[in-house]
Design a protein around this motif. Structure first.
Motif, PDB file in Angstrom:
ATOM      1  N   ALA A  66       0.829  -1.207   0.000  1.00  0.00           N
ATOM      2  CA  ALA A  66       0.000   0.000   0.000  1.00  0.00           C
ATOM      3  C   ALA A  66       0.865   1.259   0.000  1.00  0.00           C
ATOM      4  O   ALA A  66       0.574   2.239  -0.701  1.00  0.00           O
ATOM      5  N   LYS A  67       1.937   1.241   0.769  1.00  0.00           N
ATOM      6  CA  LYS A  67       2.850   2.391   0.831  1.00  0.00           C
ATOM      7  C   LYS A  67       3.545   2.603  -0.509  1.00  0.00           C
ATOM      8  O   LYS A  67       3.669   3.740  -0.990  1.00  0.00           O
ATOM      9  N   ILE A  68       3.971   1.517  -1.134  1.00  0.00           N
ATOM     10  CA  ILE A  68       4.662   1.634  -2.409  1.00  0.00           C
ATOM     11  C   ILE A  68       3.697   2.081  -3.504  1.00  0.00           C
ATOM     12  O   ILE A  68       4.045   2.890  -4.374  1.00  0.00           O
ATOM     13  N   GLU A  69       2.460   1.614  -3.459  1.00  0.00           N
ATOM     14  CA  GLU A  69       1.468   2.055  -4.426  1.00  0.00           C
ATOM     15  C   GLU A  69       1.231   3.559  -4.311  1.00  0.00           C
ATOM     16  O   GLU A  69       1.092   4.267  -5.325  1.00  0.00           O
ATOM     17  N   THR A  70       1.205   4.084  -3.084  1.00  0.00           N
ATOM     18  CA  THR A  70       1.056   5.522  -2.873  1.00  0.00           C
ATOM     19  C   THR A  70       2.224   6.287  -3.489  1.00  0.00           C
ATOM     20  O   THR A  70       2.042   7.314  -4.149  1.00  0.00           O
ATOM     21  N   GLN A  71       3.441   5.766  -3.289  1.00  0.00           N
ATOM     22  CA  GLN A  71       4.614   6.416  -3.864  1.00  0.00           C
ATOM     23  C   GLN A  71       4.583   6.330  -5.392  1.00  0.00           C
ATOM     24  O   GLN A  71       4.966   7.290  -6.075  1.00  0.00           O
ATOM     25  N   TRP A  72       4.141   5.204  -5.942  1.00  0.00           N
ATOM     26  CA  TRP A  72       4.058   5.080  -7.386  1.00  0.00           C
ATOM     27  C   TRP A  72       3.069   6.090  -7.959  1.00  0.00           C
ATOM     28  O   TRP A  72       3.348   6.728  -8.990  1.00  0.00           O
ATOM     29  N   ARG A  73       1.924   6.268  -7.309  1.00  0.00           N
ATOM     30  CA  ARG A  73       0.925   7.215  -7.814  1.00  0.00           C
ATOM     31  C   ARG A  73       1.460   8.642  -7.805  1.00  0.00           C
ATOM     32  O   ARG A  73       1.220   9.426  -8.737  1.00  0.00           O
ATOM     33  N   ALA A  74       2.196   8.996  -6.754  1.00  0.00           N
ATOM     34  CA  ALA A  74       2.810  10.325  -6.703  1.00  0.00           C
ATOM     35  C   ALA A  74       3.821  10.489  -7.838  1.00  0.00           C
ATOM     36  O   ALA A  74       3.891  11.544  -8.488  1.00  0.00           O
ATOM     37  N   PHE A  75       4.595   9.462  -8.088  1.00  0.00           N
ATOM     38  CA  PHE A  75       5.569   9.478  -9.177  1.00  0.00           C
ATOM     39  C   PHE A  75       4.858   9.583 -10.526  1.00  0.00           C
ATOM     40  O   PHE A  75       5.263  10.356 -11.403  1.00  0.00           O
ATOM     41  N   ALA A  76       3.786   8.828 -10.705  1.00  0.00           N
ATOM     42  CA  ALA A  76       3.054   8.814 -11.965  1.00  0.00           C
ATOM     43  C   ALA A  76       2.444  10.170 -12.283  1.00  0.00           C
ATOM     44  O   ALA A  76       2.301  10.541 -13.450  1.00  0.00           O
ATOM     45  N   GLU A  77       2.086  10.923 -11.250  1.00  0.00           N
ATOM     46  CA  GLU A  77       1.424  12.208 -11.442  1.00  0.00           C
ATOM     47  C   GLU A  77       2.394  13.389 -11.461  1.00  0.00           C
ATOM     48  O   GLU A  77       1.989  14.527 -11.717  1.00  0.00           O
ATOM     49  N   SER A  78       3.678  13.137 -11.211  1.00  0.00           N
ATOM     50  CA  SER A  78       4.644  14.231 -11.152  1.00  0.00           C
ATOM     51  C   SER A  78       4.953  14.762 -12.550  1.00  0.00           C
ATOM     52  O   SER A  78       4.892  14.040 -13.546  1.00  0.00           O
ATOM     53  N   ALA A  79       5.290  16.046 -12.615  1.00  0.00           N
ATOM     54  CA  ALA A  79       5.591  16.686 -13.889  1.00  0.00           C
ATOM     55  C   ALA A  79       6.939  16.217 -14.425  1.00  0.00           C
ATOM     56  O   ALA A  79       7.872  15.952 -13.658  1.00  0.00           O
ATOM     57  N   LEU A  80       7.060  16.128 -15.738  1.00  0.00           N
ATOM     58  CA  LEU A  80       8.327  15.734 -16.357  1.00  0.00           C
ATOM     59  C   LEU A  80       9.290  16.926 -16.296  1.00  0.00           C
ATOM     60  O   LEU A  80       8.941  18.038 -16.677  1.00  0.00           O
ATOM     61  N   PRO A  81      10.520  16.702 -15.838  1.00  0.00           N
ATOM     62  CA  PRO A  81      11.480  17.794 -15.744  1.00  0.00           C
ATOM     63  C   PRO A  81      12.136  18.108 -17.085  1.00  0.00           C
ATOM     64  O   PRO A  81      12.092  17.308 -18.019  1.00  0.00           O
ATOM     65  N   SER A  82      12.782  19.254 -17.149  1.00  0.00           N
ATOM     66  CA  SER A  82      13.530  19.633 -18.329  1.00  0.00           C
ATOM     67  C   SER A  82      14.816  18.830 -18.413  1.00  0.00           C
ATOM     68  O   SER A  82      15.476  18.577 -17.395  1.00  0.00           O
ATOM     69  N   LEU A  83      15.195  18.454 -19.631  1.00  0.00           N
ATOM     70  CA  LEU A  83      16.430  17.696 -19.826  1.00  0.00           C
ATOM     71  C   LEU A  83      17.487  18.504 -20.579  1.00  0.00           C
ATOM     72  O   LEU A  83      18.558  17.985 -20.894  1.00  0.00           O
ATOM     73  N   GLY A  84      17.209  19.764 -20.885  1.00  0.00           N
ATOM     74  CA  GLY A  84      18.152  20.581 -21.621  1.00  0.00           C
ATOM     75  C   GLY A  84      18.996  21.452 -20.724  1.00  0.00           C
ATOM     76  O   GLY A  84      18.938  21.379 -19.497  1.00  0.00           O
TER      77      GLY A  84
END
Length: 314
Positions: free
Chosen positions: A294-312
């Protein structure tokens, strides 16, 4: 001025230096990306290493080593514990692939090399990050595909951390095809004591599968590998696939001997048209205690919803 500075230092010592501020300025960064000799970066939280990145051009690929758990113990290792020569390419946490336009970048015996070309930027703050440019070259030095990569580490409560890997491939030299294989794109070699066979650890995935028998090459949002890091302490890493990656939820290649990886193209090729790009994102959640789904699923959802950072460059 010397007397003024001396008085300030004395006041700090008397008050407990943590409360002293020498002039106005930006907040002191919690996380720092600290360059080291030999083409390496130490990701540090309050001056203590959480993870390290090695990118010397003499190596066959850049890789992350170590990842440090909340107890201060290493959660990953270099090489297979029972086959250190045949599995030298198991570089803790690494990006590679067994078939890129027919060239293997996976094992050390393959023709391909992933060569670090340029540091684009270093970042300090709530997370520390290293942004770089790499070239995937064949055995003759010809570039097959260009890559920009951001490796970032965020400190979390309880000494835990989240390491994210953002990649953009650019087919600047013609069409690129990642052929069908279970080997690539990201691999993790766990510490020996965390392995199911060597240390009594456990593999679990987001679908409820357990150990190699229940997780091997099966699709999942995440796979967790946890086990003992000392006699009275268990810790682990959850490897997460981002929902924007091709074929999500992807297949994970897992082994009871202490290895897990997220597959990019297990059964179906992934191609980039000439001049096109492919963006990928993965995360590794280094946590205390055994796997708590359950804890890891919560962390995955936060990761899935996070904005993509700039790579330049900035």
């Amino acid at each position: 001025m010397r007397q003024t500075v001396a008085a300030m230092v004395l006041a700090c010592l008397m008050a407990g230096a943590a409360s002293c501020v020498f002039g106005a300025g930006p907040p002191f960064p919690l996380m720092q990306a600290v360059p080291l000799p030999g083409d390496a970066v130490s990701f540090q939280r309050d001056g203590v290493e959480v993870a390290g990145l090695r990118f010397n051009a003499s190596q066959r690929r850049p890789f992350v080593f170590p990842i440090v758990g909340p107890s201060g113990r290493h959660l990953t290792r270099m090489g297979h514990p029972h086959d250190p020569e045949g599995h030298r390419h198991h570089n803790s946490v690494w990006i590679s692939h067994n078939d890129v336009n027919g060239i293997s970048f996976w094992a050390d015996g393959g023709a391909g090399r992933i060569v670090h070309r340029q540091i684009l930027r270093l970042e300090d703050g709530e997370e520390a990050a290293f942004v770089s440019r790499n070239a995937w070259e064949n055995g003759e030095g010809k570039v097959i595909v260009d890559e920009q990569r951001r490796v970032a580490v965020r400190g979390m409560p309880g000494g835990e951390s989240l390491l994210t890997v953002d990649i953009e491939f650019r087919a600047s030299h013609g069409e690129v095809t990642f052929g069908p294989t279970a080997f690539g794109l990201i691999g993790v070699r766990m510490a020996k004591t965390i392995g199911v066979r060597d240390g009594g650890g456990t593999i679990k995935n987001s679908g409820g599968g357990i150990n190699e028998a229940g997780t091997f090459r099966l699709p999942a949002r995440w796979v967790d590998y946890s086990g003992p890091v000392k006699a009275d302490c268990a810790e682990g890493i959850a490897l997460m696939d981002h929902p924007s990656n091709p074929g999500h939820p992807t297949a994970f290649h897992t082994r009871d001997d202490g290895w897990m990886g997220a597959c990019l193209s297990k059964d179906t090729p992934v191609s980039i048209a000439s001049g096109g790009t492919l963006r990928l994102r993965y995360a590794l959640y280094a946590h205390g205690g055994p796997c708590d789904p359950a804890k890891i699923e919560t962390q995955w959802r936060a990761f899935a919803e996070s904005a993509l950072p700039s790579l330049g460059k900035e």
